[in-house]
Scaffold this active site. Structure first.
Site, short mmCIF file in Angstrom:
data_model
loop_
_atom_site.label_atom_id
_atom_site.label_comp_id
_atom_site.label_asym_id
_atom_site.label_seq_id
_atom_site.Cartn_x
_atom_site.Cartn_y
_atom_site.Cartn_z
N LYS A 1 -32.21 -13.86 26.71
CA LYS A 1 -32.25 -12.37 27.19
C LYS A 1 -32.72 -11.51 25.85
CE LYS A 1 -27.69 -12.07 24.52
NZ LYS A 1 -26.27 -12.30 24.71
N TYR B 1 -40.15 10.22 2.02
CA TYR B 1 -39.23 11.27 2.36
C TYR B 1 -38.13 11.57 1.53
CZ TYR B 1 -42.34 11.12 6.56
OH TYR B 1 -43.11 10.91 7.39
C1 LIG Z 1 -25.81 -13.60 24.41
C2 LIG Z 1 -24.78 -14.28 25.14
C3 LIG Z 1 -24.85 -15.51 25.03
C4 LIG Z 1 -25.52 -16.40 23.98
O1 LIG Z 1 -24.62 -16.37 22.56
P1 LIG Z 1 -25.00 -16.94 21.29
O2 LIG Z 1 -24.00 -16.61 20.31
O3 LIG Z 1 -26.41 -16.11 21.16
O4 LIG Z 1 -25.37 -18.29 21.54
C5 LIG Z 1 -24.10 -16.57 25.99
N1 LIG Z 1 -23.49 -16.03 27.12
C6 LIG Z 1 -23.43 -14.73 27.18
C7 LIG Z 1 -22.77 -14.01 28.36
C8 LIG Z 1 -23.97 -13.97 26.27
O5 LIG Z 1 -23.86 -12.40 26.64
#
Ligand SMILES: *Cc1c(COP(=O)(O)O)cnc(C)c1O
Length: 384
Positions: free
Chosen positions: A47, A276
């Site tokens: 993702k 800044y």
């Molecule tokens: C992001 C996510 C994962 C992966 O989690 P990690 O800790 O990065 O391995 C797995 N399942 C769901 C539903 C997630 O949102």
């Protein structure tokens, strides 16, 4: 320069701020998780542009390392993987855009479902397309994020069972997600596992028997063999990141190195203000190096306050003053770097640069936030 780099624009990209992605590390990290999972299939979670590492190249590298499925949040990312020719099963667990359901079903993208209204919309799309939709029912076992809470679970299961009869859906999975698996022994873990087991048992007793029950993320794979069920989902580890402190690097190698080049070098005298607000004043005559990276590239504005140091010429130098949108100033003291010298923002730590984990720790956040904030528009160089 680097004969390993295969990218038509590599030489140009390497002159500016860019991320190098070590695809061999992603493959090796995936293989490490496949072995940690002890025979349970591994879903590679890609993702958010593969946690900032680049969706398609990262997915291919995970496949080479032994992942057998993919997980994304939104449908669009699943469709991008399909367009790239990836044929393995893909689950999109955040199917927010109903307009995309038909395309998702046509492309064999599995969809997460947490409520009867969404199930109905997916079943309608399936009927329209003449294809069967594969869905994963999500139970909220205690995190209060996605998923149906216990009270609504019965309703969701019943509507799934009724919809099954219509022949437009298959319940491929039941899944949930841990809130605290990175803190072994946290009391919520056992409670969530128990709630998950009960939710699965309820569904099965009601005639909804999924092929895949899944609840583990990276931290759970590393610490909770009893939670493997039929599939584990791993994101962080693929990119070489681990948040279970007691395990150190867990045998994983960080896959991203964020690099830039020195743009301008100049002397400033004691008392001169920087950036800044002039929040930094040089305590003595010194040399500063201006680096073409800013918060638009994912380098957080308050990095100097947090004590972040970047590597120039093999030595760490502090960011001084606030980080700008496109530019950042380092106080390099008595060093005298040249324009175009290489700068390492973070990386695997081989040359003394901060690792993503150290970087995140200084900023009071998690490594995933640091890498996921690197915009997709920042050039990436993929090292095979
Ligand atoms: C992001 C996510 C994962 C992966 O989690 P990690 O800790 O990065 O391995 C797995 N399942 C769901 C539903 C997630 O949102």
């Amino acid at each position: 320069m680097d004969s390993l780099i295969r990218h038509p624009d590599a030489a140009r990209i390497a002159q500016g701020t860019h991320a190098r992605i070590d695809l061999a590390a992603i493959s090796a990290n995936t293989a490490t998780m496949v072995s940690n999972a002890g025979g349970t299939p591994v879903m590679a979670v890609v993702k958010s542009n593969a946690y900032g590492h680049g969706l398609v190249p990262s997915a291919r590298a995970a496949l080479a390392g032994g992942a057998s499925r993919f997980g994304v949040a939104v449908i669009e990312e699943a469709l991008t993987l399909r367009r790239a020719g990836i044929t393995e099963p893909i689950l999109a667990w955040l199917p927010i855009h109903q307009a995309d359901y038909d395309a998702a079903i046509m492309a064999d993208v599995e969809l997460g479902v947490e409520a009867p209204w969404r199930l109905a919309a997916i079943a309608e799309a399936a009927e329209r397309t003449g294809r069967r939709a594969r869905i994963h029912l999500e139970i909220d076992t205690g995190m209060s994020r996605g998923g149906s809470t216990g009270d609504d679970w019965a309703m969701l299961v019943e509507s799934a069972r009724d919809t099954l009869a219509g022949g437009h859906i298959t319940v491929t999975g039941i899944f949930s997600h841990f809130a605290c698996s990175d803190t072994p022994g946290d009391p919520s873990i056992a409670l969530q596992l128990k709630a998950f087991a009960e939710a699965v048992a309820y569904a099965e007793a009601s005639g909804v028997q999924p092929e895949l029950r899944h609840v583990s993320n990276t931290a759970a794979v590393l610490t909770l063999p009893e939670a493997r069920y039929d599939l584990v989902r791993s994101g962080l580890a693929l990119y070489g990141l681990n948040e279970v402190e007691a395990l150190g690097d867990a045998g994983l190698r960080p896959a991203m190195t964020l690099r830039s080049r020195v743009n301008v070098v100049k002397r400033i005298s004691a008392g001169t203000g920087v950036m800044y607000g002039l929040t930094y004043r040089a305590p003595t005559d010194t040399t500063v190096a201006v680096i073409p990276i800013g918060y638009a590239d994912g380098l957080l504005r308050n990095s100097s306050k947090a004590g972040v140091e970047l590597l120039v010429g093999g030595r760490r130098h502090p960011i001084v003053g606030v980080v700008g949108m496109e530019q950042t100033v380092l106080d390099v003291g008595q060093d005298l770097p040249s324009p175009n010298d290489e700068v390492v923002v973070f990386g695997p730590g081989d040359d003394g640069e901060l690792t993503v984990s150290e970087f995140a720790h200084l900023l009071g956040t998690v490594p995933a936030e640091i890498v996921a904030r690197i915009p997709a528009s920042l050039p990436r160089i993929y090292e095979p």
